[in-house]
Design an enzyme around this catalytic site. Sequence first.
Site, PDB file in Angstrom:
ATOM      1  N   LYS A  35       2.844   3.626  -1.141  1.00  0.00           N
ATOM      2  CA  LYS A  35       3.894   4.501  -0.622  1.00  0.00           C
ATOM      3  C   LYS A  35       3.712   5.920  -1.157  1.00  0.00           C
ATOM      4  O   LYS A  35       2.897   6.164  -2.052  1.00  0.00           O
ATOM      5  CB  LYS A  35       5.273   3.963  -1.006  1.00  0.00           C
ATOM      6  CG  LYS A  35       5.522   3.894  -2.497  1.00  0.00           C
ATOM      7  CD  LYS A  35       6.883   3.307  -2.814  1.00  0.00           C
ATOM      8  CE  LYS A  35       7.101   3.247  -4.328  1.00  0.00           C
ATOM      9  NZ  LYS A  35       8.459   2.771  -4.674  1.00  0.00           N
ATOM     10  N   TYR A 255       6.003  36.269 -15.230  1.00  0.00           N
ATOM     11  CA  TYR A 255       7.380  36.477 -14.802  1.00  0.00           C
ATOM     12  C   TYR A 255       8.361  36.373 -15.965  1.00  0.00           C
ATOM     13  O   TYR A 255       8.292  35.459 -16.787  1.00  0.00           O
ATOM     14  CB  TYR A 255       7.783  35.453 -13.739  1.00  0.00           C
ATOM     15  CG  TYR A 255       7.232  35.752 -12.377  1.00  0.00           C
ATOM     16  CD1 TYR A 255       7.594  36.907 -11.693  1.00  0.00           C
ATOM     17  CD2 TYR A 255       6.356  34.868 -11.763  1.00  0.00           C
ATOM     18  CE1 TYR A 255       7.090  37.182 -10.439  1.00  0.00           C
ATOM     19  CE2 TYR A 255       5.853  35.118 -10.489  1.00  0.00           C
ATOM     20  CZ  TYR A 255       6.224  36.290  -9.832  1.00  0.00           C
ATOM     21  OH  TYR A 255       5.720  36.553  -8.584  1.00  0.00           O
TER      22      TYR A 255
END
Length: 359
Positions: A35, A255
């Site tokens: 999955k 940042y």
Amino acid sequence: MTRPVRACIDLKALVGNLQAAKKLAVGSKVMAVVKANAYGHGIVEVAQALVDADALAVASIDEALQLSRAGIQQTIILLEGVFEASELPEVLAQNFQLVVHTREQLEWLEQSGLQGSLTVWLKVDTGMHRLGFQASDIDTVYQRLSALSCVRQPPGLLSHFACADEPVHVANDQQATQFATLAEHWPGAKSLANSAALSSRQDVRYDWVRPGIMLYGSCPLLPGNPCPVELLPVMSLTTKLIAVEQRMAGQAIGYGGAFSCEKPMTVAVAAIGYGDGYPRHATTGTPVLVNGHICPLIGRVSMDMITLDVSALSDVKAGDPVELWGKHLSVDVVANHLGTIAYELLCQVTPRVRREYVQ
């Protein structure tokens, strides 16, 4: 020239991990869990390699159809069953196996009028308290399933551990005991063990085991608990340095100026970021391999780049190889450093990262 970010998928290692799971599961069939795009590795390519698995397990009919349309012939089980009644005819037409875990799903089957025969697994909640019928309701649900001509008899029985990655957790014994009580007289197939339970308990393997994360080379047990078999890393997430600069003491990196150089440093920029699935929450100090040597991440992760302290390296330049996790830096080590699990790191590698499959 293309961006250098790659996820190299070692299919030989994948097959080796399946064989390791099968050694632990002697006497049981193997339902390989693929999955979530095979935990980020590529659902079709992984399924094509897992030819020795007795069945493949997915979360939904969408994932199952990806496999059937690719020509996969193995049995496919829908672990979450159907999400609406309209999916049932396609499940029957494709001969997918179905997990039933809610009253709504049971009622959809009863009202479907299907002409044919579905293989159904009944899920019991033995302590996960997420999905499944209560043990006290199982006899009633079993009788209702037994009355349906569209259900191949007898249905299977399965459950899922909540704490199997911690082998000594008391909940494991409680769940195992409750499942054993139901399984003792159950006429159909039975399945309880996931990767962690398969790796730590011989008493819960039953007819089918469901290895997932161990197939991809991650130890399914919490740190400090040795894995009983050798597992090989399947995904190597790599990139290259795109810049190397000398930075002065006091200069802030990236940042928000979240990291400031306390002394002169050699700072490298690697072409990978959260746009590729590298976790934005990775903190300063997260280990990264540059030229085969551990170098700490510094500053904030950007969408397309990370910055690294490479001051300890004598010869470093743009174009040098970087491994975020893989054959030389375990994804488990990185996950543990970040306070998460390997599942998350592997699953969140984004589609823009090119997968390269090697044998």
